[in-house]
Design a protein around this motif. Structure first.
Motif, PDB file in Angstrom:
ATOM      1  N   ILE A  21       1.406 -18.838   5.656  1.00  0.00           N
ATOM      2  CA  ILE A  21       0.609 -17.922   4.736  1.00  0.00           C
ATOM      3  C   ILE A  21      -0.865 -17.865   5.036  1.00  0.00           C
ATOM      4  CG2 ILE A  21       0.217 -17.761   2.241  1.00  0.00           C
ATOM      5  CD1 ILE A  21       2.911 -18.900   1.690  1.00  0.00           C
ATOM      6  N   ALA A  22      -1.457 -18.850   5.226  1.00  0.00           N
ATOM      7  CA  ALA A  22      -3.096 -19.002   5.393  1.00  0.00           C
ATOM      8  C   ALA A  22      -3.192 -17.929   6.661  1.00  0.00           C
ATOM      9  CB  ALA A  22      -3.556 -20.345   5.552  1.00  0.00           C
ATOM     10  N   PHE A  23      -2.552 -18.201   7.518  1.00  0.00           N
ATOM     11  CA  PHE A  23      -2.580 -17.418   9.061  1.00  0.00           C
ATOM     12  C   PHE A  23      -2.505 -15.900   8.583  1.00  0.00           C
ATOM     13  CE2 PHE A  23      -0.272 -15.225  12.697  1.00  0.00           C
ATOM     14  CZ  PHE A  23      -1.372 -15.359  13.575  1.00  0.00           C
ATOM     15  N   LEU A  24      -1.212 -15.613   7.954  1.00  0.00           N
ATOM     16  CA  LEU A  24      -1.021 -14.159   7.481  1.00  0.00           C
ATOM     17  C   LEU A  24      -2.186 -13.731   6.718  1.00  0.00           C
ATOM     18  CD1 LEU A  24       1.082 -12.181   8.279  1.00  0.00           C
ATOM     19  CD2 LEU A  24       2.447 -13.038   6.216  1.00  0.00           C
ATOM     20  N   ASP A  25      -2.668 -14.271   5.759  1.00  0.00           N
ATOM     21  CA  ASP A  25      -3.612 -14.013   5.061  1.00  0.00           C
ATOM     22  C   ASP A  25      -4.931 -13.433   5.591  1.00  0.00           C
ATOM     23  OD1 ASP A  25      -4.657 -13.272   2.405  1.00  0.00           O
ATOM     24  OD2 ASP A  25      -5.854 -15.233   2.262  1.00  0.00           O
ATOM     25  N   GLY A  26      -5.073 -14.444   6.704  1.00  0.00           N
ATOM     26  CA  GLY A  26      -6.495 -14.126   7.437  1.00  0.00           C
ATOM     27  C   GLY A  26      -6.151 -12.846   8.420  1.00  0.00           C
ATOM     28  N   ILE A  28      -4.186 -10.198   7.334  1.00  0.00           N
ATOM     29  CA  ILE A  28      -4.388  -9.088   6.831  1.00  0.00           C
ATOM     30  C   ILE A  28      -6.036  -8.820   6.301  1.00  0.00           C
ATOM     31  CG2 ILE A  28      -3.696  -8.614   4.107  1.00  0.00           C
ATOM     32  CD1 ILE A  28      -1.151 -10.023   4.587  1.00  0.00           C
ATOM     33  N   LEU A  29      -6.652  -9.924   5.925  1.00  0.00           N
ATOM     34  CA  LEU A  29      -8.076  -9.644   5.634  1.00  0.00           C
ATOM     35  C   LEU A  29      -8.888  -9.101   6.765  1.00  0.00           C
ATOM     36  CD1 LEU A  29      -8.939 -12.839   3.347  1.00  0.00           C
ATOM     37  CD2 LEU A  29      -8.567 -10.619   2.681  1.00  0.00           C
ATOM     38  N   GLN A  30      -8.663  -9.557   7.941  1.00  0.00           N
ATOM     39  CA  GLN A  30      -8.958  -8.773   9.089  1.00  0.00           C
ATOM     40  C   GLN A  30      -8.553  -7.352   9.374  1.00  0.00           C
ATOM     41  OE1 GLN A  30      -8.230 -11.429  12.501  1.00  0.00           O
ATOM     42  NE2 GLN A  30      -9.561 -13.019  11.330  1.00  0.00           N
ATOM     43  N   GLY A  31      -7.914  -6.820   8.582  1.00  0.00           N
ATOM     44  CA  GLY A  31      -7.666  -5.603   8.787  1.00  0.00           C
ATOM     45  C   GLY A  31      -6.226  -5.162   9.530  1.00  0.00           C
ATOM     46  N   PHE A  32      -5.345  -6.205   9.538  1.00  0.00           N
ATOM     47  CA  PHE A  32      -4.004  -6.057  10.097  1.00  0.00           C
ATOM     48  C   PHE A  32      -3.184  -4.996   9.570  1.00  0.00           C
ATOM     49  CE2 PHE A  32       0.448  -7.449  10.155  1.00  0.00           C
ATOM     50  CZ  PHE A  32       0.686  -7.358  11.448  1.00  0.00           C
ATOM     51  N   LEU A  33      -3.210  -4.789   8.321  1.00  0.00           N
ATOM     52  CA  LEU A  33      -2.422  -3.646   7.475  1.00  0.00           C
ATOM     53  C   LEU A  33      -3.489  -2.470   7.095  1.00  0.00           C
ATOM     54  CD1 LEU A  33       0.302  -5.702   5.585  1.00  0.00           C
ATOM     55  CD2 LEU A  33       0.504  -4.638   7.829  1.00  0.00           C
ATOM     56  N   ALA A  34      -4.498  -2.566   7.369  1.00  0.00           N
ATOM     57  CA  ALA A  34      -5.310  -1.759   6.935  1.00  0.00           C
ATOM     58  C   ALA A  34      -5.519  -0.341   7.675  1.00  0.00           C
ATOM     59  CB  ALA A  34      -6.983  -2.140   7.142  1.00  0.00           C
ATOM     60  N   SER A  35      -4.850  -0.559   8.854  1.00  0.00           N
ATOM     61  CA  SER A  35      -4.815   0.829   9.820  1.00  0.00           C
ATOM     62  C   SER A  35      -3.626   1.461   9.507  1.00  0.00           C
ATOM     63  CB  SER A  35      -4.568   0.176  11.211  1.00  0.00           C
ATOM     64  OG  SER A  35      -3.392  -0.365  11.228  1.00  0.00           O
ATOM     65  N   ASN A  36      -2.818   1.152   8.381  1.00  0.00           N
ATOM     66  CA  ASN A  36      -1.734   2.222   8.335  1.00  0.00           C
ATOM     67  C   ASN A  36      -0.724   2.553   9.217  1.00  0.00           C
ATOM     68  OD1 ASN A  36      -2.063   2.015   5.456  1.00  0.00           O
ATOM     69  ND2 ASN A  36      -3.476   3.590   5.458  1.00  0.00           N
ATOM     70  N   GLN A  37      -0.571   1.614  10.246  1.00  0.00           N
ATOM     71  CA  GLN A  37       0.292   1.782  11.383  1.00  0.00           C
ATOM     72  C   GLN A  37       1.603   1.320  11.160  1.00  0.00           C
ATOM     73  OE1 GLN A  37      -0.146   3.342  14.328  1.00  0.00           O
ATOM     74  NE2 GLN A  37      -2.421   4.011  13.524  1.00  0.00           N
ATOM     75  N   ILE A  38       2.733   2.016  11.348  1.00  0.00           N
ATOM     76  CA  ILE A  38       4.123   1.521  10.743  1.00  0.00           C
ATOM     77  C   ILE A  38       4.792   0.191  11.626  1.00  0.00           C
ATOM     78  CG2 ILE A  38       6.473   2.292  10.880  1.00  0.00           C
ATOM     79  CD1 ILE A  38       5.737   4.575   9.444  1.00  0.00           C
ATOM     80  N   PRO A  39       4.207   0.357  12.803  1.00  0.00           N
ATOM     81  CA  PRO A  39       4.788  -1.103  13.567  1.00  0.00           C
ATOM     82  C   PRO A  39       4.083  -2.214  13.124  1.00  0.00           C
ATOM     83  CG  PRO A  39       4.032   0.657  15.198  1.00  0.00           C
ATOM     84  CD  PRO A  39       3.859   1.222  14.003  1.00  0.00           C
ATOM     85  N   ASP A  40       2.631  -2.220  12.495  1.00  0.00           N
ATOM     86  CA  ASP A  40       2.197  -3.513  11.790  1.00  0.00           C
ATOM     87  C   ASP A  40       2.863  -3.659  10.727  1.00  0.00           C
ATOM     88  OD1 ASP A  40       0.265  -3.284  13.713  1.00  0.00           O
ATOM     89  OD2 ASP A  40      -1.195  -2.333  12.561  1.00  0.00           O
ATOM     90  N   HIS A  41       3.149  -2.843   9.867  1.00  0.00           N
ATOM     91  CA  HIS A  41       4.223  -3.060   8.592  1.00  0.00           C
ATOM     92  C   HIS A  41       5.481  -3.673   8.890  1.00  0.00           C
ATOM     93  CE1 HIS A  41       1.442  -1.193   5.606  1.00  0.00           C
ATOM     94  NE2 HIS A  41       0.990  -0.365   6.651  1.00  0.00           N
ATOM     95  N   TYR A  42       6.099  -3.089  10.032  1.00  0.00           N
ATOM     96  CA  TYR A  42       7.479  -3.760  10.434  1.00  0.00           C
ATOM     97  C   TYR A  42       7.167  -5.266  10.969  1.00  0.00           C
ATOM     98  CZ  TYR A  42       9.891   0.695   9.939  1.00  0.00           C
ATOM     99  OH  TYR A  42      10.530   1.711   9.651  1.00  0.00           O
ATOM    100  N   LEU A  43       6.149  -5.611  11.538  1.00  0.00           N
ATOM    101  CA  LEU A  43       5.827  -6.984  12.197  1.00  0.00           C
ATOM    102  C   LEU A  43       5.672  -7.821  10.790  1.00  0.00           C
ATOM    103  CD1 LEU A  43       5.114  -8.746  14.605  1.00  0.00           C
ATOM    104  CD2 LEU A  43       2.802  -8.269  14.386  1.00  0.00           C
ATOM    105  N   PHE A  44       5.014  -7.313  10.023  1.00  0.00           N
ATOM    106  CA  PHE A  44       4.554  -7.940   8.747  1.00  0.00           C
ATOM    107  C   PHE A  44       5.918  -8.455   7.901  1.00  0.00           C
ATOM    108  CE2 PHE A  44       3.732  -8.048   4.091  1.00  0.00           C
ATOM    109  CZ  PHE A  44       2.911  -8.947   4.127  1.00  0.00           C
TER     110      PHE A  44
END
Length: 67
Positions: A21-26, A28-44
């Protein structure tokens, strides 16, 4: 020693989950899902599903060993 492990086995299970969860939160905060790319959401979502399946598998395994 064995009673200590039996008493706190779920804490040992929660430590890797907390690290994930800490890794995932980091990410997300670095812009993992900020790009609104669908593959990023599927990976998440896929990684969350895999972690939950792993937790359920581990709990069922611990439960079967206790019976």
């Amino acid at each position: 020693m064995n009673s200590f492990l039996n008493k706190f086995k779920f804490i040992f299970l929660l430590i890797p989950v907390g690290l994930f969860i800490a890794f995932l939160d980091g990410k997300i905060l670095q812009g993992f899902l900020a790009s609104n790319q669908i593959p990023d959401h599927y990976l998440f979502i896929g990684s969350l599903v895999l972690v939950v399946m792993g937790i359920i598998f581990a709990i069922l395994r611990f439960d079967n060993k206790n019976e």
